[in-house]
Design a protein around this motif. Structure first.
Motif, PDB file in Angstrom:
ATOM      1  N   PRO A  15       4.396  16.355  -5.893  1.00  0.00           N
ATOM      2  CA  PRO A  15       3.384  16.267  -4.829  1.00  0.00           C
ATOM      3  C   PRO A  15       2.002  16.041  -5.433  1.00  0.00           C
ATOM      4  N   HIS A  16       1.115  15.511  -4.632  1.00  0.00           N
ATOM      5  CA  HIS A  16      -0.282  15.332  -5.051  1.00  0.00           C
ATOM      6  C   HIS A  16      -0.393  14.487  -6.313  1.00  0.00           C
ATOM      7  N   PHE A  17       0.363  13.405  -6.351  1.00  0.00           N
ATOM      8  CA  PHE A  17       0.302  12.515  -7.513  1.00  0.00           C
ATOM      9  C   PHE A  17      -1.012  11.749  -7.530  1.00  0.00           C
TER      10      PHE A  17
ATOM     11  N   TYR B 274       0.851  -1.193   0.000  1.00  0.00           N
ATOM     12  CA  TYR B 274       0.000   0.000   0.000  1.00  0.00           C
ATOM     13  C   TYR B 274       0.885   1.240   0.000  1.00  0.00           C
ATOM     14  N   ILE B 275       0.582   2.161  -0.897  1.00  0.00           N
ATOM     15  CA  ILE B 275       1.373   3.388  -1.022  1.00  0.00           C
ATOM     16  C   ILE B 275       0.460   4.580  -0.783  1.00  0.00           C
ATOM     17  N   ASN B 276       0.852   5.437   0.146  1.00  0.00           N
ATOM     18  CA  ASN B 276       0.137   6.682   0.429  1.00  0.00           C
ATOM     19  C   ASN B 276       0.886   7.805  -0.285  1.00  0.00           C
ATOM     20  N   PHE B 277       0.405   8.196  -1.474  1.00  0.00           N
ATOM     21  CA  PHE B 277       1.144   9.146  -2.303  1.00  0.00           C
ATOM     22  C   PHE B 277       1.272  10.520  -1.660  1.00  0.00           C
ATOM     23  N   GLU B 278       0.376  10.847  -0.746  1.00  0.00           N
ATOM     24  CA  GLU B 278       0.478  12.146  -0.073  1.00  0.00           C
ATOM     25  C   GLU B 278       1.781  12.258   0.713  1.00  0.00           C
ATOM     26  N   ARG B 279       2.295  11.101   1.191  1.00  0.00           N
ATOM     27  CA  ARG B 279       3.501  11.115   2.014  1.00  0.00           C
ATOM     28  C   ARG B 279       4.773  10.779   1.231  1.00  0.00           C
ATOM     29  N   ILE B 280       4.642  10.460  -0.044  1.00  0.00           N
ATOM     30  CA  ILE B 280       5.824  10.073  -0.829  1.00  0.00           C
ATOM     31  C   ILE B 280       6.880  11.179  -0.910  1.00  0.00           C
ATOM     32  N   PRO B 281       6.522  12.461  -1.134  1.00  0.00           N
ATOM     33  CA  PRO B 281       7.573  13.485  -1.182  1.00  0.00           C
ATOM     34  C   PRO B 281       8.397  13.564   0.096  1.00  0.00           C
ATOM     35  N   SER B 282       7.749  13.485   1.269  1.00  0.00           N
ATOM     36  CA  SER B 282       8.504  13.555   2.525  1.00  0.00           C
ATOM     37  C   SER B 282       9.301  12.277   2.745  1.00  0.00           C
ATOM     38  N   LEU B 283       8.747  11.135   2.335  1.00  0.00           N
ATOM     39  CA  LEU B 283       9.473   9.880   2.454  1.00  0.00           C
ATOM     40  C   LEU B 283      10.716   9.912   1.566  1.00  0.00           C
TER      41      LEU B 283
END
Length: 883
Positions: free
Chosen positions: A227-229, A201-210
């Motif tokens: 962001p916001h992908f 499971y991928i939460n794209f909202e948190r991908i930039p910070s990750l």
């Protein structure tokens, strides 16, 4: 009575219910049996979490025979981790948790917060388990997980890499906080497969910070992680013997708050751009769409998002006011159904010159007209029939297409078939054109073709990353400790060929697939433009010779059967000639008749040969020698008047002088060496005087004038480095001639016969030495190759760069001018068959797929500006494109 009996019955039932409830509560309090789902404890800040199904069975299945597992196990980092998993699995089985290991699930989450990256493991606490058991397993894992924290609550066991993440898990459980975009999470979770190894499971909202924790700060220079992908993605993971297969769905908000949302009404397109992209494309992001007008409009709305590109509208308006109202229209009206960003040649470590934007044109003529309106009249050239122009509008590409394309700044462009290709320089486009014309496209790359068989040929978004060719970039772009892992385990990393990620609209969601290929025994890419096959293995090295009829270059080569070949610029063998003896000299070109026609001069032990362009002996040749030659001949044209002199040493240790007709020159003194002369005689000129340098196999040297009379008599015992050349000293006034002695000391020979030395370090007697202006800064540099180490010093003895090879090198490095302002050093390892080409900064320009065992030649065979690299290996002469 009956009523009393009924009341008694009800009372007993109530008591039983209370007892059962109390017992259940006690069991729940003690053992925490199935009170909450592990998902309920996933922290809201999680960027990615993985549900491993049947973890014990998965570990044992992989450990009993899987190529990826075995590869990981072969390196120390992987071995420690995998053995810890096996030990923990074995320990839990011994404790009686077989049912949990066979039928349970384990969740691993990665969380990024203000304090950095954290991880946690969550699973349902098995019935009957004790904290003592957990302590035992924790002690086994403690060495790897370092500061391990855990809690048992509401039927769950939570293990965290620090107290901070443990608290975040407990707070979510306590306060029942929903996951971000919980409705979309539920939608993708409902598509999750069950008979799979894991669900990701991928939460794209948190991908930039990750990404901020996983990637180095240098990676973000000039780029951003979009962001916001989207919102959530779920993919099912199947682990095969040599590949990782992931398929699932991704959700995005119906409005234009998410990047994926702009593709919701776009049909997936065939990935066709691979037919023009270079074979060595290492990174590709391709977008496919059915209606670009709609896509561009929706993209503009998405980019207005405060966290994406809010200033774009204002900057775009300024650009139109300055460069004309049609600027945006002329960059978009002709766009067809595909747009891609590609990077090639990662080994050059120069992204700007190796980054391209390729756009499919639905009307190439219209594209040509409209781009011509924007192009500057000062930048217009033609290269190999391709017109190259430039648009001098700052930030044009990112303003039109988005910040993802901010790597394209200088806006040089050309048309290749039905694609418009943008690059940062004219040279980059020439590179692109050369590779395209050679037929070496990504579509024809055998490794890519095999890889592409496992991914869909249609998508809205297709991302491809060649891991094998980008290990050095991974080391640079990843943050610690990941980059340290890559540095320690490059061979492991390079066994993973590539990764691909795709998104395409399907079922009102976005079908998502990811594919990772593990392929240690990959097909070595044949990067050659052509190959010429000899009858036997190549002997010596190939030589460039000029065709005086066409002005093109041709190639002379010999094989171990003592056959001579002339190969044209297209790899065709014009002729072959049986020499019958081993050639022991280089091939020299002369103009025997002084009429502009070129002949090829060389010698064997018994003869001097002169061959014309058609493979015929020139009249009077071959010249038979009265004694055997011990070295390769040298040819001197002292006054550039074609009055050639051929100097050759024979078995009597004397050096003889012949004219171009093979007759001995009158007046030459036939100087005698102290031992056999096995290297060619050298000629230097300084201050109007000629110096003929004769070096024998014991390191003795004799320096004469044009007539063979001693010009310099050495006053000291001097032993020359056996593989060191002689040069006119241009560094200082310590002496006229410069070379090295047997210990590698730089030695200046004065005209009075005295010597002076400078120490550059300790070298063996077998070192090679070159004295050249390698960096083109006007002063000569000092180049040593000794064993397996190359060292380059400037005139002040500063190390410009050094390189340690895997094997000992047994041939001289060569300095190759590739332009009027640039030279490179070429080194070939005969043992490994690897070619090493270095620029002035010590950057490696060649790739592991360039193979060869002879010295390399670099030049333009067609005299058209395209540089070719010629090298021999086995019975083959290879022609590689060189930028």
């Amino acid at each position: 009575m009956a009523r009393a009996s009924r009341l008694f019955t009800y009372a007993v039932l109530i008591i039983l219910i209370l007892l059962i409830g109390t017992g259940a509560f006690y069991l729940y309090s003690k053992y925490g049996r199935r009170a909450s789902s592990p998902v309920d404890a996933i922290p809201p800040g999680t960027g990615l979490f993985i549900k491993f199904n049947e973890p014990g069975k998965l570990i044992r299945d992989l450990g009993s025979g899987n190529d990826i597992w075995d590869d990981l196990y072969s390196v120390e980092d992987g071995k420690v981790m995998l053995e810890s998993l096996l030990t923990a699995d074995s320990l839990l089985q011994t404790m009686g948790y077989t049912d949990f290991l066979e039928n349970g699930a384990l969740y691993l989450a990665l969380v990024e917060d203000s304090a950095g990256l954290s991880s946690c493991i969550i699973f349902e606490w098995p019935y009957g388990a004790s904290e003592q058991d957990l302590n035992t397993v924790a002690r086994v894992l403690q060495g790897e997980m370092l500061d391990l924290h855990y809690a048992i609550t509401r039927g769950l066991c939570i293990l965290g890499s620090n107290a901070r993440i443990l608290e975040a898990c407990l707070n979510r459980l306590k306060n029942d906080v929903p996951l971000p975009y919980s409705d979309m999470y539920e939608r993708v979770a409902n598509t999750a497969g069950t008979n799979v190894d894991a669900n990701i499971y991928i939460n794209f909202e948190r991908i930039p910070s990750l990404a901020g924790s996983l990637l180095s700060s240098s990676f973000f220079d000039g780029r951003q992680v979009l962001p916001h992908f989207g919102s959530w993605s779920e993919v099912d993971l199947l682990i095969k013997d040599d590949e990782l297969l992931m398929n699932g769905y991704t959700e995005a908000i119906d409005s234009l708050d998410h990047f994926l949302g702009i593709f919701r009404k776009q049909e997936a397109q065939k990935i066709a751009i691979t037919r023009v992209l270079p074979y060595n494309t290492s990174m590709l992001i391709s977008f496919g769409f059915s209606d670009y007008e709609m896509l561009h409009r929706d993209l503009g709305r998405f980019l207005q998002h405060p966290e994406v590109y809010p200033e774009r509208e204002g900057e775009l308006e300024k650009m139109k006011n300055r460069f004309g109202p049609n600027t945006e229209r002329f960059m978009t009206e002709w766009v067809g159904n595909e747009l891609a960003l590609a990077t090639i040649n990662p080994h050059l470590d120069d992204r700007a010159s190796n980054t391209f934007l390729a756009i499919h044109a639905k009307d190439v003529e219209k594209a040509d007209r409209q781009l011509s309106e924007l192009a500057s009249s000062q930048y217009n050239s033609t290269y190999r029939e391709y017109r190259i122009r430039r648009i001098t509008i700052p930030e044009l590409v990112p303003l039109i297409y988005g910040r993802l394309f901010s790597g394209i700044q200088d806006n040089y462009f050309t048309r290749i078939e039905d694609y418009i290709v943008f690059a940062n320089s004219k040279k980059s486009l020439e590179n692109f054109i050369n590779i395209f014309l050679s037929g070496k496209t990504l579509e024809q790359n055998e490794n890519f073709k095999g890889f592409a068989d496992n991914v869909s040929d249609r998508s809205n978004i297709f991302c491809y990353f060649n891991i094998r060719n980008s290990a050095s970039l991974l080391e640079k772009d990843l943050a610690p400790p990941l980059n340290e892992f890559v540095a320690r385990n490059k061979n492991l990393i390079e066994n993973f060929e590539a990764v691909a990620v795709q998104f395409k609209t399907l079922n009102n969601m976005f079908f998502t697939s990811m594919y990772v290929k593990h392929n240690p025994a990959y097909i070595r890419e044949d990067l050659s433009l052509w190959k010429a096959y000899l009858d036997a293995p190549v002997y010596g090295r190939p030589y460039f010779v000029k065709d005086h009829r066409t002005n093109n270059l041709k190639i002379v080569a010999f094989d171990t059967l003592n056959t001579m070949y002339l190969i044209d610029h297209e790899g065709n063998i014009d002729w072959k000639l049986i020499i019958g003896e081993k050639v022991i000299s280089d091939v020299h070109t002369v103009d025997y008749y002084r009429n502009g026609k070129i002949q090829y001069l060389f010698n064997t032990a018994n003869h001097i040969y002169l061959i014309d362009l058609l493979g015929r002996d020139v009249e009077g040749y071959p010249v038979e020698l009265k004694e055997k030659a011990t070295n390769g001949l040298s040819v001197f044209d002292y006054d550039n008047d074609m009055d050639y002199r051929i100097l050759l040493a024979l078995e009597d240790n004397r050096v003889y002088n012949f004219d171009i007709r093979g007759k001995k020159v009158d007046g030459w003194k036939n100087p005698l060496a102290k031992a056999r002369v096995t290297t060619p005689v050298e000629h230097l000129r300084d201050g109007g005087k000629d110096y003929i340098v004769i070096a024998d196999e014991e390191g003795n040297i004799r320096i004469t004038d044009r007539r063979g009379r001693d010009r310099i008599n050495l006053k000291t015992d001097f032993v020359n480095g056996l593989r060191s050349g002689f040069y006119v000293n241009e560094t200082n006034s310590k002496g006229t001639i410069l070379t090295t002695d047997e210990d590698g000391k730089l030695t200046y020979i004065k005209t009075n016969g005295r010597t002076e030395t400078t120490d550059f370090g300790k070298f063996s007697r077998d070192h090679y030495f070159l004295y050249e202006d390698f960096d083109n800064k006007g002063g000569k540099d000092f180049i040593y190759l000794d064993g397996n180490k190359l060292s380059v010093f400037d005139r002040f003895k500063n190390v410009m760069f050094s390189w340690q090879f895997e094997n000992e090198i047994n041939s001289s490095p060569v300095i190759i001018p590739v332009s009027s302002r640039e030279k490179i050093i070429g080194v070939v390892s005969e043992n490994s068959g690897k070619i090493y080409l270095f620029d002035r900064n010590g950057k490696l320009l060649s790739t592991p797929d360039h193979i060869g065992k002879t010295q390399v030649l670099i030049g333009s065979l067609n005299r058209d500006g395209q540089l070719n690299m010629i090298v021999g290996s086995g019975n083959t002469i290879y022609n590689y494109y060189f930028r």
